[in-house]
Design a protein around this motif. Structure first.
Motif, PDB file in Angstrom:
ATOM      1  N   MET A   1      15.355  42.869  49.414  1.00 41.66           N
ATOM      2  CA  MET A   1      16.065  41.994  48.501  1.00 41.66           C
ATOM      3  C   MET A   1      17.239  42.748  47.892  1.00 41.66           C
ATOM      4  SD  MET A   1      15.984  38.886  47.381  1.00 41.66           S
ATOM      5  CE  MET A   1      14.444  38.051  47.226  1.00 41.66           C
ATOM      6  N   LYS A   2      18.384  42.125  47.889  1.00 40.28           N
ATOM      7  CA  LYS A   2      19.604  42.735  47.366  1.00 40.28           C
ATOM      8  C   LYS A   2      19.669  42.612  45.846  1.00 40.28           C
ATOM      9  CE  LYS A   2      21.574  43.738  51.269  1.00 40.28           C
ATOM     10  NZ  LYS A   2      21.754  45.127  51.612  1.00 40.28           N
ATOM     11  N   ASN A   3      20.247  43.638  45.205  1.00 41.17           N
ATOM     12  CA  ASN A   3      20.548  43.573  43.776  1.00 41.17           C
ATOM     13  C   ASN A   3      21.859  42.816  43.634  1.00 41.17           C
ATOM     14  OD1 ASN A   3      18.327  45.083  42.966  1.00 41.17           O
ATOM     15  ND2 ASN A   3      19.414  47.009  43.235  1.00 41.17           N
ATOM     16  N   ILE A   4      21.788  41.662  42.992  1.00 46.01           N
ATOM     17  CA  ILE A   4      22.952  40.789  42.861  1.00 46.01           C
ATOM     18  C   ILE A   4      23.466  40.839  41.428  1.00 46.01           C
ATOM     19  CG2 ILE A   4      23.801  38.415  43.075  1.00 46.01           C
ATOM     20  CD1 ILE A   4      21.375  37.966  45.019  1.00 46.01           C
ATOM     21  N   LEU A   5      24.754  41.107  41.294  1.00 41.04           N
ATOM     22  CA  LEU A   5      25.432  41.151  39.999  1.00 41.04           C
ATOM     23  C   LEU A   5      26.451  40.022  39.958  1.00 41.04           C
ATOM     24  CD1 LEU A   5      26.167  42.544  37.294  1.00 41.04           C
ATOM     25  CD2 LEU A   5      27.765  43.958  38.612  1.00 41.04           C
ATOM     26  N   ILE A   6      26.285  39.096  39.036  1.00 40.42           N
ATOM     27  CA  ILE A   6      27.239  38.007  38.860  1.00 40.42           C
ATOM     28  C   ILE A   6      28.113  38.332  37.659  1.00 40.42           C
ATOM     29  CG2 ILE A   6      27.557  35.557  38.372  1.00 40.42           C
ATOM     30  CD1 ILE A   6      24.732  35.105  39.550  1.00 40.42           C
ATOM     31  N   LEU A   7      29.413  38.376  37.889  1.00 37.92           N
ATOM     32  CA  LEU A   7      30.371  38.571  36.818  1.00 37.92           C
ATOM     33  C   LEU A   7      31.019  37.218  36.554  1.00 37.92           C
ATOM     34  CD1 LEU A   7      31.834  41.865  38.209  1.00 37.92           C
ATOM     35  CD2 LEU A   7      30.301  41.626  36.256  1.00 37.92           C
ATOM     36  N   ASN A   8      30.620  36.577  35.478  1.00 36.94           N
ATOM     37  CA  ASN A   8      31.137  35.262  35.140  1.00 36.94           C
ATOM     38  C   ASN A   8      32.411  35.445  34.339  1.00 36.94           C
ATOM     39  OD1 ASN A   8      31.714  32.773  33.817  1.00 36.94           O
ATOM     40  ND2 ASN A   8      29.609  32.110  34.172  1.00 36.94           N
ATOM     41  N   VAL A  63      29.226  39.299  42.665  1.00 34.09           N
ATOM     42  CA  VAL A  63      29.780  37.951  42.715  1.00 34.09           C
ATOM     43  C   VAL A  63      30.812  37.818  41.601  1.00 34.09           C
ATOM     44  CG1 VAL A  63      29.292  35.479  42.564  1.00 34.09           C
ATOM     45  CG2 VAL A  63      27.595  37.027  43.603  1.00 34.09           C
ATOM     46  N   TRP A  64      32.050  37.524  41.983  1.00 36.56           N
ATOM     47  CA  TRP A  64      33.062  37.183  40.995  1.00 36.56           C
ATOM     48  C   TRP A  64      33.035  35.670  40.890  1.00 36.56           C
ATOM     49  CZ3 TRP A  64      37.783  40.524  42.926  1.00 36.56           C
ATOM     50  CH2 TRP A  64      37.536  41.869  42.638  1.00 36.56           C
ATOM     51  N   HIS A  65      32.520  35.163  39.783  1.00 39.53           N
ATOM     52  CA  HIS A  65      32.346  33.722  39.573  1.00 39.53           C
ATOM     53  C   HIS A  65      33.297  33.287  38.468  1.00 39.53           C
ATOM     54  CE1 HIS A  65      30.390  29.868  39.421  1.00 39.53           C
ATOM     55  NE2 HIS A  65      30.000  30.060  38.172  1.00 39.53           N
ATOM     56  N   PHE A  66      34.189  32.343  38.791  1.00 39.19           N
ATOM     57  CA  PHE A  66      35.227  31.981  37.833  1.00 39.19           C
ATOM     58  C   PHE A  66      35.819  30.611  38.157  1.00 39.19           C
ATOM     59  CE2 PHE A  66      36.969  34.467  41.305  1.00 39.19           C
ATOM     60  CZ  PHE A  66      38.052  33.721  41.736  1.00 39.19           C
ATOM     61  N   PRO A  67      36.493  30.007  37.176  1.00 40.42           N
ATOM     62  CA  PRO A  67      37.269  28.803  37.457  1.00 40.42           C
ATOM     63  C   PRO A  67      38.626  29.215  38.025  1.00 40.42           C
ATOM     64  CG  PRO A  67      37.352  29.291  35.120  1.00 40.42           C
ATOM     65  CD  PRO A  67      36.455  30.320  35.746  1.00 40.42           C
ATOM     66  N   PHE A  68      39.134  28.426  38.926  1.00 38.19           N
ATOM     67  CA  PHE A  68      40.433  28.680  39.552  1.00 38.19           C
ATOM     68  C   PHE A  68      41.519  28.241  38.579  1.00 38.19           C
ATOM     69  CE2 PHE A  68      43.019  28.167  43.635  1.00 38.19           C
ATOM     70  CZ  PHE A  68      42.865  29.477  44.019  1.00 38.19           C
ATOM     71  N   TYR A  69      42.186  29.207  37.927  1.00 39.10           N
ATOM     72  CA  TYR A  69      43.251  28.931  36.957  1.00 39.10           C
ATOM     73  C   TYR A  69      44.584  29.323  37.576  1.00 39.10           C
ATOM     74  CZ  TYR A  69      40.196  28.512  32.790  1.00 39.10           C
ATOM     75  OH  TYR A  69      39.284  28.124  31.847  1.00 39.10           O
ATOM     76  N   TRP A  70      45.498  28.409  37.624  1.00 34.86           N
ATOM     77  CA  TRP A  70      46.828  28.708  38.120  1.00 34.86           C
ATOM     78  C   TRP A  70      46.775  29.506  39.421  1.00 34.86           C
ATOM     79  CZ3 TRP A  70      50.670  25.875  36.734  1.00 34.86           C
ATOM     80  CH2 TRP A  70      50.636  25.252  35.498  1.00 34.86           C
ATOM     81  N   TYR A  71      45.913  29.050  40.323  1.00 36.05           N
ATOM     82  CA  TYR A  71      45.827  29.575  41.693  1.00 36.05           C
ATOM     83  C   TYR A  71      45.249  30.975  41.771  1.00 36.05           C
ATOM     84  CZ  TYR A  71      48.919  25.643  41.593  1.00 36.05           C
ATOM     85  OH  TYR A  71      49.437  24.413  41.332  1.00 36.05           O
ATOM     86  N   SER A  72      44.458  31.343  40.801  1.00 36.30           N
ATOM     87  CA  SER A  72      43.816  32.655  40.784  1.00 36.30           C
ATOM     88  C   SER A  72      42.657  32.611  39.783  1.00 36.30           C
ATOM     89  CB  SER A  72      44.829  33.726  40.372  1.00 36.30           C
ATOM     90  OG  SER A  72      44.270  35.013  40.495  1.00 36.30           O
ATOM     91  N   GLY A  73      42.132  33.773  39.477  1.00 33.21           N
ATOM     92  CA  GLY A  73      41.110  33.852  38.445  1.00 33.21           C
ATOM     93  C   GLY A  73      41.751  33.833  37.074  1.00 33.21           C
ATOM     94  N   PRO A  74      40.974  33.532  36.037  1.00 31.89           N
ATOM     95  CA  PRO A  74      41.506  33.552  34.668  1.00 31.89           C
ATOM     96  C   PRO A  74      41.917  34.964  34.247  1.00 31.89           C
ATOM     97  CG  PRO A  74      39.250  32.693  34.725  1.00 31.89           C
ATOM     98  CD  PRO A  74      39.576  33.173  36.102  1.00 31.89           C
ATOM     99  N   LEU A 104      31.279  38.615  46.833  1.00 34.72           N
ATOM    100  CA  LEU A 104      31.322  37.175  47.086  1.00 34.72           C
ATOM    101  C   LEU A 104      32.188  36.532  46.008  1.00 34.72           C
ATOM    102  CD1 LEU A 104      30.353  34.601  48.553  1.00 34.72           C
ATOM    103  CD2 LEU A 104      28.364  34.628  47.030  1.00 34.72           C
ATOM    104  N   LEU A 105      33.265  35.889  46.425  1.00 34.12           N
ATOM    105  CA  LEU A 105      34.074  35.110  45.495  1.00 34.12           C
ATOM    106  C   LEU A 105      33.455  33.734  45.367  1.00 34.12           C
ATOM    107  CD1 LEU A 105      37.707  35.897  46.742  1.00 34.12           C
ATOM    108  CD2 LEU A 105      36.433  37.008  44.898  1.00 34.12           C
ATOM    109  N   SER A 106      33.182  33.313  44.152  1.00 31.11           N
ATOM    110  CA  SER A 106      32.614  32.001  43.859  1.00 31.11           C
ATOM    111  C   SER A 106      33.463  31.372  42.772  1.00 31.11           C
ATOM    112  CB  SER A 106      31.167  32.150  43.370  1.00 31.11           C
ATOM    113  OG  SER A 106      30.717  30.953  42.772  1.00 31.11           O
TER     114      SER A 106
END
Length: 190
Positions: A1-8, A63-74, A104-106
């Motif tokens: 099992m992989k260690n998963i880090l989500i950066l919100n 995991v870089w988890h973010f809303p798409f702001y102005w065609y990129s991350g915030p 993983l980009l999310s």
């Protein structure tokens, strides 16, 4: 099992309908994932770089988890990248701490899928906006998984066309499954 880090990277995650729904659905599939809410971790002086780097070192999948702001991350996500992915740690002479880890980009977009095409309001497919993020990963020695995103994730109660909360939640659940599938395929391959 992989260690998963989500950066919100949502600057106001409590106000996020779509991003919160994706994260919650993913955590049902991967309850052992570690979530770091960048909005809570960024102080007036920026991020605690040592703590952020320590979390990265422990992760197998980031995991870089973010809303798409102005065609990129915030801007918050960009600040984290600027503060944490330092020379000598993430890249450059001796900067091999992230080599071999997976990224993983999310992300979610408010605009619908059909607007991301030549001649449409966004004028480009979503993939055309990803090279700076993918190159950041490349420079840091991160192996990128296929990015996962959902379009048309805007929810505004009472505004026609943006008021279907159930549809947003269903797309969020589907995104979480795709994220899990990417990580599961990685685990099976190793």
């Amino acid at each position: 099992m992989k260690n998963i880090l989500i950066l919100n990277g949502h600057p106001n995650p409590d106000a996020s309908t779509a991003g919160k729904a994706v994260q919650e659905a993913f955590l049902k599939l991967r309850p052992d994932a570690d979530v770091r809410m960048l909005s809570a971790l960024c102080g007036t002086e920026g991020f605690d770089v040592a703590a952020e780097q320590a979390a990265l070192v422990e992760a197998d999948v980031v995991v870089w988890h973010f809303p798409f702001y102005w065609y990129s991350g915030p801007a918050l996500m960009k600040k984290w990248i600027d503060d944490v992915l330092t020379h000598g740690f993430a890249y450059g002479s001796g900067g091999t701490a992230l080599h071999g880890k997976h990224l993983l980009l999310s992300f979610t977009t408010g605009a619908p899928e059909e607007t991301y095409a030549e001649g449409k309001p966004m004028n480009w497919p979503v993939e055309a906006f990803l090279p700076p993020l993918l190159q950041t990963a490349n420079l840091c020695g991160l192996k990128t998984l296929d990015p996962v995103w959902s379009t048309g994730m805007m929810y505004i109660p009472g505004v026609p066309g943006h008021d279907d909360l159930e549809a947003v939640r269903n797309r969020a659940a589907a995104q979480a499954v795709k994220m899990n599938d990417e990580i599961s395929a990685l685990e099976k391959a190793e």
